[in-house]
Design a protein around this motif. Structure first.
Motif, PDB file in Angstrom:
ATOM      1  N   GLN A  10      45.043  26.280  53.883  1.00  0.00           N
ATOM      2  CA  GLN A  10      44.372  26.873  55.029  1.00  0.00           C
ATOM      3  C   GLN A  10      43.507  28.039  54.562  1.00  0.00           C
ATOM      4  O   GLN A  10      43.915  28.833  53.749  1.00  0.00           O
ATOM      5  CB  GLN A  10      45.403  27.388  56.022  1.00  0.00           C
ATOM      6  CG  GLN A  10      46.380  26.305  56.416  1.00  0.00           C
ATOM      7  CD  GLN A  10      47.696  26.886  56.867  1.00  0.00           C
ATOM      8  OE1 GLN A  10      48.729  26.439  56.500  1.00  0.00           O
ATOM      9  NE2 GLN A  10      47.626  27.916  57.640  1.00  0.00           N
ATOM     10  N   PHE A  14      42.785  31.868  58.390  1.00  0.00           N
ATOM     11  CA  PHE A  14      44.016  31.601  59.137  1.00  0.00           C
ATOM     12  C   PHE A  14      45.076  32.641  58.812  1.00  0.00           C
ATOM     13  O   PHE A  14      45.689  33.223  59.693  1.00  0.00           O
ATOM     14  CB  PHE A  14      44.536  30.212  58.776  1.00  0.00           C
ATOM     15  CG  PHE A  14      43.966  29.146  59.663  1.00  0.00           C
ATOM     16  CD1 PHE A  14      42.598  28.907  59.656  1.00  0.00           C
ATOM     17  CD2 PHE A  14      44.784  28.412  60.492  1.00  0.00           C
ATOM     18  CE1 PHE A  14      42.074  27.930  60.474  1.00  0.00           C
ATOM     19  CE2 PHE A  14      44.260  27.436  61.310  1.00  0.00           C
ATOM     20  CZ  PHE A  14      42.907  27.188  61.300  1.00  0.00           C
ATOM     21  N   TYR A  18      47.013  35.238  61.359  1.00  0.00           N
ATOM     22  CA  TYR A  18      48.459  35.393  61.505  1.00  0.00           C
ATOM     23  C   TYR A  18      48.857  36.843  61.259  1.00  0.00           C
ATOM     24  O   TYR A  18      49.708  37.389  61.935  1.00  0.00           O
ATOM     25  CB  TYR A  18      49.185  34.482  60.516  1.00  0.00           C
ATOM     26  CG  TYR A  18      48.828  33.035  60.672  1.00  0.00           C
ATOM     27  CD1 TYR A  18      48.652  32.490  61.946  1.00  0.00           C
ATOM     28  CD2 TYR A  18      48.662  32.216  59.564  1.00  0.00           C
ATOM     29  CE1 TYR A  18      48.329  31.154  62.088  1.00  0.00           C
ATOM     30  CE2 TYR A  18      48.339  30.896  59.701  1.00  0.00           C
ATOM     31  CZ  TYR A  18      48.170  30.357  60.963  1.00  0.00           C
ATOM     32  OH  TYR A  18      47.846  29.040  61.093  1.00  0.00           O
ATOM     33  N   ALA A  51      44.065  28.256  64.999  1.00  0.00           N
ATOM     34  CA  ALA A  51      45.020  28.931  64.111  1.00  0.00           C
ATOM     35  C   ALA A  51      46.331  29.129  64.850  1.00  0.00           C
ATOM     36  O   ALA A  51      47.412  28.995  64.283  1.00  0.00           O
ATOM     37  CB  ALA A  51      44.443  30.269  63.673  1.00  0.00           C
ATOM     38  N   CYS A  55      50.102  27.815  64.300  1.00  0.00           N
ATOM     39  CA  CYS A  55      50.791  29.047  63.952  1.00  0.00           C
ATOM     40  C   CYS A  55      52.191  28.761  63.430  1.00  0.00           C
ATOM     41  O   CYS A  55      52.983  28.087  64.075  1.00  0.00           O
ATOM     42  CB  CYS A  55      50.873  29.954  65.173  1.00  0.00           C
ATOM     43  SG  CYS A  55      51.993  29.337  66.433  1.00  0.00           S
TER      44      CYS A  55
END
Length: 115
Positions: A10, A14, A18, A51, A55
């Motif tokens: 990713q 991303f 997070y 995203a 998650c």
DNA sequence: CTGATGACGTGTG
DNA sequence: ACACACGCCATCA
């Protein structure tokens, strides 16, 4: 170009999303656009939503809503009420799948993190 | 490799 | 003020 994408690689974008989402204080919420803008993808709020869909656990995605403060992604949770329940549990007033006082509890990463 | 899709946002009619 | 269309980038089929 030979799509040289590593499996499960990713984009850092991303991971950054997070990270920011994880930094959201309890009882606060933010919008996809705010995160996207903070990461430089001001117009790619969609990716932020994606995203969230992917998650990993540990990311309070329920604290991220659209600019209208509506729980658009509640359907991504086990039950459509999980998101609302979690928010209510954190002191966020939610009604009709919408965050009350959204503007008041809004948490802008570009502003809070920059401070 | 191409096409379609998706937890959104902003601009125009 | 509301409704519709486009843009944006990554993942899935």
């Amino acid at each position: 170009m030979p799509q040289i994408k590593k499996k499960g690689a990713q984009s850092d974008f991303f991971g950054d999303v997070y990270e920011v989402v994880r930094l959201i204080p309890k009882g606060r919420v933010t919008s996809y656009g705010a995160i996207a803008h903070y990461l430089g993808l001001k117009s790619s709020a969609r990716m932020v939503g994606w995203a969230m869909h992917t998650c990993p656990k540990g990311v309070p995605a329920h604290r991220v809503v659209n600019s209208a403060g509506m729980l658009s992604g509640k359907h991504a949770f086990k039950t459509p009420t999980t998101m609302e329940l979690l928010l209510k549990k954190e002191g966020v007033k939610v009604q009709n799948d919408k965050i009350q006082r959204f503007k008041d509890i809004f948490w802008d990463p570009a502003k809070e993190l920059e401070l």
